[in-house]
Design a protein around this motif. Structure first.
Motif, PDB file in Angstrom:
ATOM      1  N   ASP A 237      73.880 -34.042   8.626  1.00 36.59           N
ATOM      2  CA  ASP A 237      72.924 -32.951   8.845  1.00 36.59           C
ATOM      3  C   ASP A 237      73.594 -31.605   9.113  1.00 36.59           C
ATOM      4  OD1 ASP A 237      70.670 -34.361   8.317  1.00 36.59           O
ATOM      5  OD2 ASP A 237      69.958 -34.491  10.391  1.00 36.59           O
ATOM      6  N   ALA A 238      74.771 -31.633   9.720  1.00 39.10           N
ATOM      7  CA  ALA A 238      75.456 -30.371  10.018  1.00 39.10           C
ATOM      8  C   ALA A 238      75.886 -29.637   8.750  1.00 39.10           C
ATOM      9  CB  ALA A 238      76.672 -30.628  10.900  1.00 39.10           C
TER      10      ALA A 238
ATOM     11  N   LEU B  14      70.730 -28.710   9.149  1.00 41.85           N
ATOM     12  CA  LEU B  14      70.576 -27.842  10.324  1.00 41.85           C
ATOM     13  C   LEU B  14      70.713 -26.364   9.967  1.00 41.85           C
ATOM     14  CD1 LEU B  14      72.389 -29.981  13.039  1.00 41.85           C
ATOM     15  CD2 LEU B  14      69.955 -29.879  12.475  1.00 41.85           C
TER      16      LEU B  14
END
Length: 265
Positions: free
Chosen positions: A138-139, A143
């Protein structure tokens, strides 16, 4: 409230389900693609899912893979896709557009992820579906995309069990895309009776609309699937007609029949 949130709120008030159409950006050529895109809202499309052309689309069947190759051969790519969206936004500022594609296309963009996100927001994109980025990454994009104001829409599948589901839903926004069948796009037909319990399970866990895609090719199927979900997605059946060279008006008439089916759901 995002365009996606506003669309689902409007549909709930009207007691209708969402019809989402998938088309490949730039297929079969920029001018024809622009005409199709411009005509989708009038044909009843509530949310446009716009494919980013890519050479090796692992989740897609031969119909959408061929569409991507046609688009690339005609000069398609990220820049051309965003230009297409900019032109669309000059006439339509309400219909949500979700880009669907693969991380290579984003990662390889000059300026990387941040430049891609800046350009996407400026062009008028509302959300992203990136098929090959799991929640553990997700990073990388999820995000940053949400920080930029874009919805990040995650896929749930028939193999997403209760242990895996919280990770899938953790940073999902806008809606959840439920892949109704195992396999690739344009494959087996979706079965509403089988899908209904899964949609209910995911909706309860997510607190978000659940839209079902894969295996929907007729107005009757769109009606049946929309009847047990918050909406449905049709892609390959539309793209197939574009690939056959059907006139734009005929393609949009088919889209209208699908939208009418979904809205009856």
């Amino acid at each position: 409230m995002s365009r996606i949130d506003a669309t689902f709120a409007r549909l709930r008030q009207a007691q209708q389900k969402a019809f989402v159409s998938y088309v490949m950006a730039g297929d079969p050529d920029p001018a024809t693609s622009a005409r199709i895109l411009a005509g989708l809202p009038e044909a009843g499309v509530d949310i446009i899912e716009l494919g980013l052309p890519f050479t090796d689309p692992m989740a897609d069947g031969p119909t959408i893979e061929a569409a991507g190759h046609r688009a690339l051969a005609a000069g398609g790519g990220v820049t051309a896709t965003l230009d297409l969206v900019r032109a669309f936004r000059q006439q339509n500022d309400t219909t949500p557009i979700v880009l669907m594609g693969y991380y290579n296309v984003v990662f390889g963009r000059p300026g990387g992820v941040q430049q891609f996100l800046t350009d996407a927001v400026e062009a008028g994109i509302d959300g992203l579906i990136i098929v090959d980025l799991p929640p553990e990454e997700d990073a990388e994009l999820c995000l940053p995309a949400q920080e930029a104001g874009l919805n990040f829409i995650r896929l749930a599948t028939p193999t997403t069990d209760d242990k895996r589901l919280p990770a899938v839903l953790a940073n999902t926004s806008g809606f959840v895309y439920y892949v109704s069948v195992t396999g690739i796009t344009g494959g087996a037909a979706a079965d509403a009776a089988t899908i209904a319990p899964e949609v209910a399970r995911i909706r309860k866990a997510a607190g978000l609309p659940v839209v079902v895609g894969f295996g929907i090719a007729t107005p009757e199927a769109a009606e049946a699937i929309a009847g047990i979900a918050d909406g449905c997605v049709v892609g390959s059946a539309i793209v197939k007609r574009i690939g056959e060279g059907q006139p734009v008006d005929e393609v949009l008439a088919f889209v209208r029949s699908l939208a009418e089916g979904a809205h009856r759901g």
